[in-house]
Design a protein around this motif. Structure first.
Motif, PDB file in Angstrom:
ATOM      1  N   GLY A 140       0.808  -1.213   0.000  1.00 45.02           N
ATOM      2  CA  GLY A 140       0.000   0.000   0.000  1.00 45.02           C
ATOM      3  C   GLY A 140       0.839   1.258   0.000  1.00 45.02           C
ATOM      4  O   GLY A 140       0.535   2.236  -0.702  1.00 45.02           O
ATOM      5  N   GLU A 141       1.909   1.264   0.791  1.00 41.89           N
ATOM      6  CA  GLU A 141       2.789   2.430   0.838  1.00 41.89           C
ATOM      7  C   GLU A 141       3.444   2.686  -0.511  1.00 41.89           C
ATOM      8  O   GLU A 141       3.582   3.839  -0.941  1.00 41.89           O
ATOM      9  CB  GLU A 141       3.867   2.220   1.909  1.00 41.89           C
ATOM     10  N   PHE A 151       2.246   1.854  -3.470  1.00 41.17           N
ATOM     11  CA  PHE A 151       1.224   2.375  -4.380  1.00 41.17           C
ATOM     12  C   PHE A 151       1.091   3.886  -4.214  1.00 41.17           C
ATOM     13  O   PHE A 151       1.122   4.644  -5.194  1.00 41.17           O
ATOM     14  CB  PHE A 151      -0.129   1.720  -4.067  1.00 41.17           C
ATOM     15  N   LEU A 152       0.929   4.326  -2.974  1.00 45.34           N
ATOM     16  CA  LEU A 152       0.743   5.750  -2.718  1.00 45.34           C
ATOM     17  C   LEU A 152       2.004   6.540  -3.046  1.00 45.34           C
ATOM     18  O   LEU A 152       1.924   7.665  -3.563  1.00 45.34           O
ATOM     19  CB  LEU A 152       0.335   5.977  -1.266  1.00 45.34           C
ATOM     20  N   GLU A 160      -7.235  -0.260  -5.475  1.00 41.02           N
ATOM     21  CA  GLU A 160      -7.661  -0.525  -4.095  1.00 41.02           C
ATOM     22  C   GLU A 160      -7.123  -1.841  -3.555  1.00 41.02           C
ATOM     23  O   GLU A 160      -7.214  -2.110  -2.350  1.00 41.02           O
ATOM     24  CB  GLU A 160      -9.189  -0.545  -4.010  1.00 41.02           C
ATOM     25  N   LEU A 205      -4.770  -1.193  -0.712  1.00 39.18           N
ATOM     26  CA  LEU A 205      -5.015  -0.035   0.140  1.00 39.18           C
ATOM     27  C   LEU A 205      -6.120  -0.281   1.160  1.00 39.18           C
ATOM     28  O   LEU A 205      -7.179  -0.826   0.831  1.00 39.18           O
ATOM     29  CB  LEU A 205      -5.388   1.179  -0.722  1.00 39.18           C
ATOM     30  N   SER A 206      -5.876   0.146   2.387  1.00 41.99           N
ATOM     31  CA  SER A 206      -6.906   0.145   3.418  1.00 41.99           C
ATOM     32  C   SER A 206      -7.913   1.238   3.102  1.00 41.99           C
ATOM     33  O   SER A 206      -7.645   2.124   2.272  1.00 41.99           O
ATOM     34  CB  SER A 206      -6.270   0.405   4.782  1.00 41.99           C
ATOM     35  N   ARG A 245      -6.262   4.574   3.461  1.00 42.63           N
ATOM     36  CA  ARG A 245      -5.336   4.871   2.371  1.00 42.63           C
ATOM     37  C   ARG A 245      -6.081   5.149   1.068  1.00 42.63           C
ATOM     38  O   ARG A 245      -5.597   5.901   0.216  1.00 42.63           O
ATOM     39  CB  ARG A 245      -4.365   3.706   2.189  1.00 42.63           C
ATOM     40  N   LEU A 246      -7.234   4.529   0.906  1.00 45.55           N
ATOM     41  CA  LEU A 246      -8.045   4.834  -0.273  1.00 45.55           C
ATOM     42  C   LEU A 246      -8.465   6.302  -0.274  1.00 45.55           C
ATOM     43  O   LEU A 246      -8.475   6.962  -1.321  1.00 45.55           O
ATOM     44  CB  LEU A 246      -9.295   3.946  -0.301  1.00 45.55           C
ATOM     45  N   SER A 291      -6.769   8.655   1.129  1.00 45.50           N
ATOM     46  CA  SER A 291      -5.551   9.390   0.794  1.00 45.50           C
ATOM     47  C   SER A 291      -5.351   9.418  -0.718  1.00 45.50           C
ATOM     48  O   SER A 291      -4.943  10.441  -1.285  1.00 45.50           O
ATOM     49  CB  SER A 291      -4.332   8.737   1.467  1.00 45.50           C
ATOM     50  N   LEU A 292      -5.640   8.296  -1.362  1.00 44.80           N
ATOM     51  CA  LEU A 292      -5.541   8.245  -2.818  1.00 44.80           C
ATOM     52  C   LEU A 292      -6.504   9.224  -3.460  1.00 44.80           C
ATOM     53  O   LEU A 292      -6.166   9.891  -4.450  1.00 44.80           O
ATOM     54  CB  LEU A 292      -5.820   6.827  -3.316  1.00 44.80           C
ATOM     55  N   SER A 299     -14.121  -0.849  -5.768  1.00 46.15           N
ATOM     56  CA  SER A 299     -14.247  -0.126  -4.499  1.00 46.15           C
ATOM     57  C   SER A 299     -15.379   0.903  -4.518  1.00 46.15           C
ATOM     58  O   SER A 299     -15.307   1.893  -5.257  1.00 46.15           O
ATOM     59  CB  SER A 299     -12.934   0.591  -4.178  1.00 46.15           C
TER      60      SER A 299
END
Length: 249
Positions: free
Chosen positions: A140-141, A143-144, A163, A166-167, A170-171, A173-174, A194
């Motif tokens: 996830g990190e 990806f972001l 997604e 991503l939690s 974090r979604l 944040s995206l 998602s």
């Protein structure tokens, strides 16, 4: 200012009669002469598994000149030839020419991260990805980090199920990053399951099903209705689900 770099997707010529792609609802829809019109900064492809979301997104990426496994137009690596032939049969109608671009595939992101590390040994490419190897971060990190550091704006970005890593937090944040990038003149085409991501303001949602492709309001998508029903009363829905399963067995 919003710009449309990718305006339409259509099937230029019929696929071979024996191609499995002819069975995908998205391909059948385009084969009937329909076009997928993209007229918003963010467009989502949604629907059940097997309707052709990822296949169509991948083909559009290839038709736009991106590497089939992901990356920018400059990425030319290949670990395994698994992409479909659909990209060779599509025509993409373009508008303005983007200054930047990237194709992100969740399933082959590991290979992209490895390519970034390999290229970094030649020309310090890692600096444009945040300065830390994507392999040295959680899924996830990384990806972001990719979106935050590599996506520069005024670009065309195609994302396949972002997604996946991503939690919910974090979604969100995206979604902030998507907003910042669209304000910098970017366009996104995203295949997703998602219901959180689909809520992005002003986005077009195209739902793929056995009947074809249709633009759908957010609250009319199956993803939203099913998730809302579950969250409102998970116990009741699970009870009904398990009872139906017992009857089937």
């Amino acid at each position: 200012m919003n710009r449309q770099y990718l305006r339409e997707i259509l099937l230029r010529s019929p696929l071979p009669p024996d191609s499995y792609l002819n069975d995908l609802p998205a391909v059948r829809y385009l084969a009937q002469g329909h076009r997928l019109i993209l007229d918003a900064p963010v467009s989502f492809l949604v629907g059940e598994n097997g309707t052709g979301k990822s296949t169509l997104l991948e083909a559009a990426a290839v038709a736009c000149g991106f590497n089939a496994e992901g990356g920018s137009r400059n990425f030319r690596f290949s670990t395994r030839d698994t992409h479909s032939e659909l990209g060779g049969y599509l025509t993409v109608v373009r508008g303005d020419y983007p200054q930047d671009g990237f194709f992100l595939r969740a399933e082959s992101f590991y290979n992209v991260a490895s390519e970034v590390d390999d290229l970094d040994r030649i020309d310090d490419l890692l600096d444009s990805y945040g300065g830390v190897s994507l392999h040295k971060q959680s899924h996830g990190e990384s990806f972001l980090a990719l979106v935050q550091n590599r996506f520069g704006g005024h670009g065309l970005y195609l994302l396949d199920e972002p997604e996946a890593a991503l939690s919910p937090t974090r979604l969100m944040s995206l979604m902030i990053l998507l907003r910042q990038l669209t304000e910098k003149g970017s366009q996104f085409l995203i295949a997703t399951h998602s219901p959180i991501l689909m809520a992005f303001p002003g986005a077009r949602i195209y739902e793929l099903s056995d009947t074809g492709i249709r633009q759908t309001a957010y609250r009319e998508t199956e993803h939203y209705r099913l998730t809302k029903r579950f969250l409102n009363d998970p116990e009741s829905m699970l009870r009904e689900l398990f009872e139906d399963s017992d009857e089937t067995n």
